[in-house]
Design a protein around this motif. Sequence first.
Motif, PDB file in Angstrom:
ATOM      1  N   ASP A   1      44.791 -27.548   9.208  1.00  0.00           N
ATOM      2  CA  ASP A   1      45.220 -26.410   9.711  1.00  0.00           C
ATOM      3  C   ASP A   1      44.156 -25.538  10.140  1.00  0.00           C
ATOM      4  OD1 ASP A   1      45.576 -23.245   9.297  1.00  0.00           O
ATOM      5  OD2 ASP A   1      47.634 -24.038   9.023  1.00  0.00           O
ATOM      6  N   ILE A   2      44.219 -25.313  11.589  1.00  0.00           N
ATOM      7  CA  ILE A   2      43.135 -24.678  12.287  1.00  0.00           C
ATOM      8  C   ILE A   2      42.440 -23.490  11.756  1.00  0.00           C
ATOM      9  CG2 ILE A   2      42.018 -23.929  14.635  1.00  0.00           C
ATOM     10  CD1 ILE A   2      42.737 -27.010  14.433  1.00  0.00           C
ATOM     11  N   GLU A   3      43.440 -22.585  11.184  1.00  0.00           N
ATOM     12  CA  GLU A   3      42.978 -21.194  10.861  1.00  0.00           C
ATOM     13  C   GLU A   3      42.323 -21.495   9.569  1.00  0.00           C
ATOM     14  OE1 GLU A   3      44.176 -16.503  10.063  1.00  0.00           O
ATOM     15  OE2 GLU A   3      45.646 -17.807  11.193  1.00  0.00           O
TER      16      GLU A   3
ATOM     17  N   LYS B   1      41.285 -16.374  18.573  1.00  0.00           N
ATOM     18  CA  LYS B   1      42.455 -16.881  18.574  1.00  0.00           C
ATOM     19  C   LYS B   1      43.400 -16.537  19.846  1.00  0.00           C
ATOM     20  CE  LYS B   1      45.400 -13.271  16.217  1.00  0.00           C
ATOM     21  NZ  LYS B   1      46.165 -12.950  15.379  1.00  0.00           N
TER      22      LYS B   1
ATOM     23  N   GLY C   1      41.938 -26.381  18.347  1.00  0.00           N
ATOM     24  CA  GLY C   1      42.450 -25.356  18.324  1.00  0.00           C
ATOM     25  C   GLY C   1      43.019 -24.891  19.639  1.00  0.00           C
ATOM     26  N   GLN C   2      42.401 -25.224  20.847  1.00  0.00           N
ATOM     27  CA  GLN C   2      42.806 -24.981  22.116  1.00  0.00           C
ATOM     28  C   GLN C   2      43.955 -25.885  22.619  1.00  0.00           C
ATOM     29  OE1 GLN C   2      39.115 -25.275  24.357  1.00  0.00           O
ATOM     30  NE2 GLN C   2      38.716 -22.983  24.326  1.00  0.00           N
TER      31      GLN C   2
ATOM     32  N   GLN D   1      46.170 -26.933  20.662  1.00  0.00           N
ATOM     33  CA  GLN D   1      47.206 -26.616  19.744  1.00  0.00           C
ATOM     34  C   GLN D   1      47.808 -25.159  20.435  1.00  0.00           C
ATOM     35  OE1 GLN D   1      46.938 -26.989  15.682  1.00  0.00           O
ATOM     36  NE2 GLN D   1      46.229 -29.233  15.880  1.00  0.00           N
ATOM     37  N   ASN D   2      46.846 -24.552  21.283  1.00  0.00           N
ATOM     38  CA  ASN D   2      47.410 -23.142  21.691  1.00  0.00           C
ATOM     39  C   ASN D   2      47.118 -22.182  20.651  1.00  0.00           C
ATOM     40  OD1 ASN D   2      47.635 -23.714  24.630  1.00  0.00           O
ATOM     41  ND2 ASN D   2      49.818 -24.311  24.090  1.00  0.00           N
ATOM     42  N   ILE D   3      46.094 -22.397  19.591  1.00  0.00           N
ATOM     43  CA  ILE D   3      45.875 -21.563  18.642  1.00  0.00           C
ATOM     44  C   ILE D   3      44.651 -20.831  18.875  1.00  0.00           C
ATOM     45  CG2 ILE D   3      45.238 -21.419  16.090  1.00  0.00           C
ATOM     46  CD1 ILE D   3      47.091 -24.119  15.867  1.00  0.00           C
ATOM     47  N   VAL D   4      43.656 -21.361  19.426  1.00  0.00           N
ATOM     48  CA  VAL D   4      42.295 -20.715  20.055  1.00  0.00           C
ATOM     49  C   VAL D   4      42.486 -20.536  21.485  1.00  0.00           C
ATOM     50  CG1 VAL D   4      39.808 -21.086  20.153  1.00  0.00           C
ATOM     51  CG2 VAL D   4      40.985 -21.957  18.062  1.00  0.00           C
TER      52      VAL D   4
ATOM     53  N   TRP E   1      38.103 -14.396  13.480  1.00  0.00           N
ATOM     54  CA  TRP E   1      39.139 -14.931  14.128  1.00  0.00           C
ATOM     55  C   TRP E   1      40.078 -14.374  15.043  1.00  0.00           C
ATOM     56  CZ3 TRP E   1      40.740 -19.760  14.203  1.00  0.00           C
ATOM     57  CH2 TRP E   1      41.959 -20.100  14.093  1.00  0.00           C
TER      58      TRP E   1
END
Length: 197
Positions: A84-86, A196, A142-143, A145-148, A192
Motif C-alpha cells: 500500500d503506497i501510503e 499525493k 505511486g504515480q 497508480q495515480n496515488i502520487v 504526504w
Amino acid sequence: MTIEHAVKKQTDKKNAILDSALALFVSQGFHATSTASIAKAAGVATGTLFHHFPSKDSIINHLFLNIKQEFANTITSNSQVIGDIELDANALWQSAIDWAIAQPLKQKFFLQFSLSAEINAATRQQAMNGILRFIVELIEKGQQQNIVAHYPIDLLLENCHGQYLAAIRFFTDHPELGKDASHRHASFQLFWKAIKA
C-alpha cells in the motif's frame, strides 16, 4: 602480519578518519576544519589521510554517501513493505525519523550539508538514484497508480528531501515531541499531502 590483519588495520584508519571528520565538520564547519586537524583527531599521520582520501572534498562526499547508505539500510530493514503506497511511505518516513533521533550527530551532518555546495552533483545523484533507489521506485509506483502526483521525479525527490529535513529540524529543536504520536503523524501528513495526487 596477515593480509586480513593489514586490511582491517587500513579499514580501521579509514573509519577513524571519517568519524573524526564527521565530528569536526558538524562542530566547526567544513571550511574551518583542516585535513591536519582531521588526521590529528583520528590519530593518524596526514599522509595516511591522503592515502585514503585525496582531498577534504573527497572526505565529505565519501562521508555523505556512507551515512546515506547507513540511513537507507536502517530504514529499509525497519520498515515492512505491504504494497500500500501510503502505508509503505508512512513506514519509511517514521523509520527515517527514528533514525534521525537515534543518530543525532549524523542527522546534524545531514541538516548542515545535505543542501550545501560541498556535496557535489555526482554524489547527490548517486545517493538519490542509487542508494535511495527504493524511494524512487515507490514514487514511480505511486504515480502509476495515480496515488502520487505526476510531477517530474527529480523535483518530487528534492521536495521529499526538503520535507524530511524540515521534519528532523523540528524534532531536533523539540526533542520531547520526537516520541509524540500526533506530531509524528502530522509530520508524515504534511509530507504526504505535498506529493499525493
